[in-house]
Design a protein around this motif. Sequence first.
Motif, short mmCIF file in Angstrom:
data_model
loop_
_atom_site.label_atom_id
_atom_site.label_comp_id
_atom_site.label_asym_id
_atom_site.label_seq_id
_atom_site.Cartn_x
_atom_site.Cartn_y
_atom_site.Cartn_z
N PHE A 197 35.11 20.12 29.37
CA PHE A 197 34.27 21.33 29.41
C PHE A 197 33.02 21.16 30.30
CE2 PHE A 197 30.74 23.80 27.60
CZ PHE A 197 31.26 25.07 27.56
N SER A 198 32.28 20.08 30.07
CA SER A 198 31.01 19.90 30.81
C SER A 198 31.28 19.48 32.26
CB SER A 198 30.13 18.86 30.11
OG SER A 198 29.71 19.39 28.86
N ILE A 199 32.38 18.79 32.48
CA ILE A 199 32.77 18.39 33.86
C ILE A 199 33.04 19.66 34.67
CG2 ILE A 199 34.57 17.18 35.20
CD1 ILE A 199 34.88 15.32 32.67
N VAL A 200 33.75 20.61 34.02
CA VAL A 200 34.06 21.89 34.68
C VAL A 200 32.78 22.72 34.84
CG1 VAL A 200 35.31 24.09 34.37
CG2 VAL A 200 36.45 21.92 33.83
N ARG A 201 31.98 22.76 33.79
CA ARG A 201 30.78 23.62 33.81
C ARG A 201 29.80 23.16 34.89
NH1 ARG A 201 27.15 25.36 28.67
NH2 ARG A 201 26.79 27.40 29.54
N LEU A 202 29.56 21.84 34.95
CA LEU A 202 28.54 21.32 35.87
C LEU A 202 29.12 20.89 37.21
CD1 LEU A 202 26.56 19.29 33.17
CD2 LEU A 202 26.02 21.56 34.08
N LYS A 203 30.45 20.99 37.34
CA LYS A 203 31.15 20.60 38.57
C LYS A 203 30.74 19.17 38.95
CE LYS A 203 31.16 25.48 40.00
NZ LYS A 203 30.21 26.16 39.12
N ASP A 204 30.80 18.28 37.92
CA ASP A 204 30.34 16.90 38.08
C ASP A 204 31.25 16.02 37.23
OD1 ASP A 204 29.08 14.45 37.93
OD2 ASP A 204 27.20 15.21 37.10
N LYS A 205 31.99 15.12 37.89
CA LYS A 205 32.96 14.31 37.14
C LYS A 205 32.28 13.33 36.18
CE LYS A 205 33.78 10.88 40.86
NZ LYS A 205 32.53 10.19 40.61
N ASP A 206 31.00 13.06 36.39
CA ASP A 206 30.26 12.15 35.49
C ASP A 206 29.42 12.91 34.45
OD1 ASP A 206 31.21 9.86 36.81
OD2 ASP A 206 29.70 10.11 38.38
N ILE A 231 27.80 34.58 41.42
CA ILE A 231 28.59 35.72 40.94
C ILE A 231 30.03 35.28 40.68
CG2 ILE A 231 29.42 38.05 41.53
CD1 ILE A 231 26.59 38.52 41.72
N ASP A 232 30.54 34.38 41.50
CA ASP A 232 31.91 33.89 41.29
C ASP A 232 32.06 33.22 39.92
OD1 ASP A 232 32.84 34.79 43.67
OD2 ASP A 232 32.90 32.84 44.68
N ASP A 233 31.00 32.53 39.48
CA ASP A 233 31.05 31.90 38.15
C ASP A 233 31.14 32.96 37.07
OD1 ASP A 233 30.95 29.35 39.23
OD2 ASP A 233 28.83 29.00 38.73
N ASN A 246 42.78 29.78 23.33
CA ASN A 246 41.86 28.67 23.56
C ASN A 246 41.40 28.57 25.01
OD1 ASN A 246 40.80 25.75 23.13
ND2 ASN A 246 42.41 25.51 24.69
N ALA A 247 42.25 28.97 25.97
CA ALA A 247 41.90 28.80 27.39
C ALA A 247 40.54 29.43 27.66
CB ALA A 247 42.95 29.46 28.27
N GLY A 248 39.67 28.68 28.31
CA GLY A 248 38.35 29.22 28.59
C GLY A 248 37.48 28.18 29.24
N LEU A 249 36.32 28.65 29.68
CA LEU A 249 35.41 27.74 30.36
C LEU A 249 34.01 28.33 30.44
CD1 LEU A 249 35.65 27.96 34.22
CD2 LEU A 249 36.51 29.74 32.68
N ALA A 250 33.07 27.42 30.70
CA ALA A 250 31.75 27.81 31.17
C ALA A 250 31.67 27.36 32.62
CB ALA A 250 30.66 27.15 30.34
N ALA A 251 31.03 28.15 33.45
CA ALA A 251 30.82 27.76 34.85
C ALA A 251 29.35 27.96 35.16
CB ALA A 251 31.70 28.60 35.78
N GLY A 252 28.67 26.84 35.43
CA GLY A 252 27.26 26.90 35.79
C GLY A 252 26.33 26.82 34.59
N LEU A 253 25.12 26.35 34.84
CA LEU A 253 24.08 26.25 33.81
C LEU A 253 22.74 26.45 34.51
CD1 LEU A 253 23.74 25.49 30.71
CD2 LEU A 253 23.32 23.15 31.48
N GLU A 254 22.46 27.70 34.79
CA GLU A 254 21.20 28.04 35.49
C GLU A 254 20.70 29.37 34.92
OE1 GLU A 254 24.07 28.80 37.33
OE2 GLU A 254 24.56 26.82 38.11
N PRO A 255 19.40 29.67 35.17
CA PRO A 255 18.92 31.00 34.79
C PRO A 255 19.71 32.08 35.53
CG PRO A 255 17.14 29.66 35.73
CD PRO A 255 18.37 28.84 35.81
N LEU A 256 19.79 33.23 34.91
CA LEU A 256 20.69 34.29 35.40
C LEU A 256 20.51 34.61 36.88
CD1 LEU A 256 21.89 37.28 33.46
CD2 LEU A 256 20.85 37.75 35.66
N HIS A 257 19.25 34.64 37.36
CA HIS A 257 19.02 35.04 38.75
C HIS A 257 19.53 33.99 39.73
CE1 HIS A 257 15.53 32.58 37.75
NE2 HIS A 257 15.37 32.37 39.05
#
Length: 249
Positions: free
Chosen positions: A186-195, A98-100, A83-94
């Motif tokens: 999940f979305s807090i981690v992905r968007l790096k936004d606690k709200d 790279i760290d994400d 189950n461990a996993g994440l999304a990091a970032g939500l932007e077009p590929l370019h």
Amino acid sequence: MTKTALVTGATSGIGKAMALLLSQNGFKVIVTGRRQDRLKQLADELDNNAYPLNFDIRDNKQVQKAINSLPEEWQQIDLLINNAGLAAGLEPLHENLIDDWEQMIDTNIKGLLYITKIVSQQMVDRKSGQIINVSSIAGKEAYGKGSVYCATKHAVEALTKAMRIDFNPYNIKVGSVSPGAVETEFSIVRLKDKDANKKVYAGYEPLTANDIAESVLFMATRPPHVNIADIFILPTAQASATVFNKKIN
Ligand code: NDP
Ligand code: 8X3
């Protein structure tokens, strides 16, 4: 006989809900994650039915050391839930960092592989066991701004299918659960936004972590001749990765 499940990423969200529900239904549960304080709290909550293993799944040495450190009564793992996993970032590929990319690939693909290799070996030797991989709607569709996350979950789908074939001679069940939108961290981690959750889940009712745990409990409690290959589960308000029936005033 009491079965032992190992749930990766049990410090939060879907993994925590699965650990709690499996424990309530008679499983002993090994809970894993990086946040030691949360692991300890969960293990305390589950009394003697849980064993905390604190490691970063991206580091194969840590994975090996953790599994090899299990006391004898916890060594036989009947059910592995990746189950461990994440999304990091939500932007077009370019525009992606790279760290994400590295973090998603190292966790969602390589981490899943590291722990599956060591745990599946004992299942192969015993000729029994079950592996459930947490995939996603992102493993079935690709959407803009989610390229690498979608690629990692497509990889989970491919690995699930190939593992089912590799482990077929050894009587090991392999399947996946593939959720749409679930309100967790999940979305807090992905968007790096606690709200983030206030925005992402506004106007519709997302799934809860417990909805996914119930599906996994169903998979884990079928008779020996039944292997549920996949449960694809969406909120009623979600029709695809990007189509939602949102009621926003
Ligand atoms: P959360 O952020 O709430 O939980 C993620 C869990 O993964 C945490 O317990 C975290 O533990 C663990 N984890 C992350 N990175 C590592 C690492 N390097 N080493 C060890 N553990 C790690 O999110 P969810 O519960 O929503 O996500 C669980 C799974 O469900 C993920 O695979 C996700 O992709 C998938 N999923 C989620 C959906 C959603 O909408 N929420 C939909 C479809 C699939 P810690 O930080 O303590 O290490
Ligand atoms: C999480 C669901 O739609 O954000 O896997 O990719 S989505």
